[in-house]
Design an enzyme around this catalytic site. Sequence first.
Site, mmCIF file in Angstrom:
data_model
loop_
_atom_site.group_PDB
_atom_site.id
_atom_site.type_symbol
_atom_site.label_atom_id
_atom_site.label_comp_id
_atom_site.label_asym_id
_atom_site.label_seq_id
_atom_site.Cartn_x
_atom_site.Cartn_y
_atom_site.Cartn_z
ATOM 1 N N ASP A 71 -13.656 28.013 -68.127
ATOM 2 C CA ASP A 71 -12.398 28.126 -67.385
ATOM 3 C C ASP A 71 -12.396 27.040 -66.313
ATOM 4 O O ASP A 71 -13.037 26.010 -66.496
ATOM 5 C CB ASP A 71 -12.248 29.556 -66.824
ATOM 6 C CG ASP A 71 -10.787 29.941 -66.594
ATOM 7 O OD1 ASP A 71 -10.030 29.093 -66.083
ATOM 8 O OD2 ASP A 71 -10.385 31.064 -66.920
ATOM 9 N N HIS A 99 -11.578 23.822 -67.512
ATOM 10 C CA HIS A 99 -10.122 23.695 -67.381
ATOM 11 C C HIS A 99 -9.727 22.832 -66.194
ATOM 12 O O HIS A 99 -8.576 22.803 -65.802
ATOM 13 C CB HIS A 99 -9.472 25.075 -67.282
ATOM 14 C CG HIS A 99 -9.633 25.901 -68.528
ATOM 15 N ND1 HIS A 99 -9.072 27.143 -68.690
ATOM 16 C CD2 HIS A 99 -10.295 25.644 -69.694
ATOM 17 C CE1 HIS A 99 -9.387 27.627 -69.896
ATOM 18 N NE2 HIS A 99 -10.144 26.737 -70.511
#
Length: 403
Positions: free
Chosen positions: A223, A246
């Site tokens: 993430d 991310h």
Amino acid sequence: MLHNVLQIIFYFLMVMGSMSSSYNVLDYGAISDGYTDNSQAFLEAWNAACNAETRTPQVVVPEDMTFLVMPVIFEGPCIADKIEFMILGTIVAPSSPGFWFGIDTSQWLVFRGIRGLKVDGFGSIDGQGKGWWDQSCKLHPELEGCTKLAPTALKFLGCNDSGVSNIFFRNSPQAHILTRRCNGFRVDKLMIQSPGYAPNTDGIHIQSSHHLSIINSKISTGDDCISIGDYTSNVEIDNIDCGPGHGISIGSLGRSGNFVQVENIYVTNSRFNGTTNGARIKTWQVGRGYLRTVVFQNLKFINVKNPIIIDQNYCDVRGACKELETGVKISRIIYNAMSGTSSTNIAINLNCSRSVPCSGISMQDIQLASATIGKQVIASCTNADGQEFSVVPGPCLQPKIPI
Ligand SMILES: *[C@@H]1O[C@H](CO)[C@@H](O)[C@H](O)[C@H]1NC(C)=O
Ligand SMILES: *[C@@H]1O[C@H](CO)[C@@H](O)[C@H](O)[C@H]1NC(C)=O
Ligand SMILES: *[C@@H]1O[C@H](CO)[C@@H](O)[C@H](O)[C@H]1NC(C)=O
């Protein structure tokens, strides 16, 4: 002669002094066999250090040893102005989610209400997250009894003038590190590693915290490498390697319709390799308040999907959020000296709201190309005004129109 005796006494006292301020978990019954629960021994060592009147008491987790620790909260305030938690060996979490049965599944190791805490050492913290990832609703929505909430490996709640450095974090069930209500916090020289498919495994998540620096760290995860939440200000992020992951995200902000207050965020001298985003801002339309004064400077991208992105219409389920007249006001965002490659054709995507547009954007010295040789990339700006100079691809901002 007398002089020598005094000197010996002096050294003796010094050694005694430093010994009495060190609290080794082994002395409180910790056993490094991989299956004994050591949370009680760790807590006792912590309590002894926290209640000590010496200058800088120190809890020690010795090297070359692995300690299984169940969910535990190390609580302040402590008596000394400063306290250290030295991790030289390895702390591992229980490998199965079943160990959290009946207790708070949002946390594993927690430090709460402490001033002057330093978590340091060359050791590691292993969250053994695989059991959680295998039952996560994000990866396995069809699974009966799948879970949305998994433990954050290390939480700092209300810890002022504190920090964490040098530790190797891996495989957290969910976020690796979280700070909430911390004033003055330093993250330095961390290595954080989880596989790119591991759901919701933010590297470092900041919430309701002020005056933080996150520097000199390498983060690979499933993430955001770093994410910045509501009620956060004065954050310096410098010299970070991110990927997979991310990206470095401000947001998502305003999810519950709250009044967002986020300002003075600086992200500098960092690299993104194979990430989904680089410099990202995302806010929910239901949110209100502001995000202002953000500087992204000297960033390098290799094969990044969205190197520069603002999504002011953020929605976790595509198409499920209707257009609203509210929004978090985004202003004074500076992008300076950024280069590299994009793996999609939109290298710059500033997607702002019609009712609460982005204003005062500045872009300078940006060179982005496609990761695929021969392909073109474009810049797309919607409801965003400001100035740009020497930006490729570009231009796309609306010049500021005086009202
Ligand atoms: C941390 O700082 C905040 C704001 O100054 C204060 O309210 C809080 O009591 C402090 N916490 C500790 C543990 O010192
Ligand atoms: C980027 O990541 C790829 C894939 O992991 C790796 O092979 C490459 O060496 C990395 N590049 C840099 C400059 O770190
Ligand atoms: C901008 O956001 C809207 C709403 O989420 C979306 O439909 C649109 O595709 C986005 N535009 C770009 C260029 O990403």
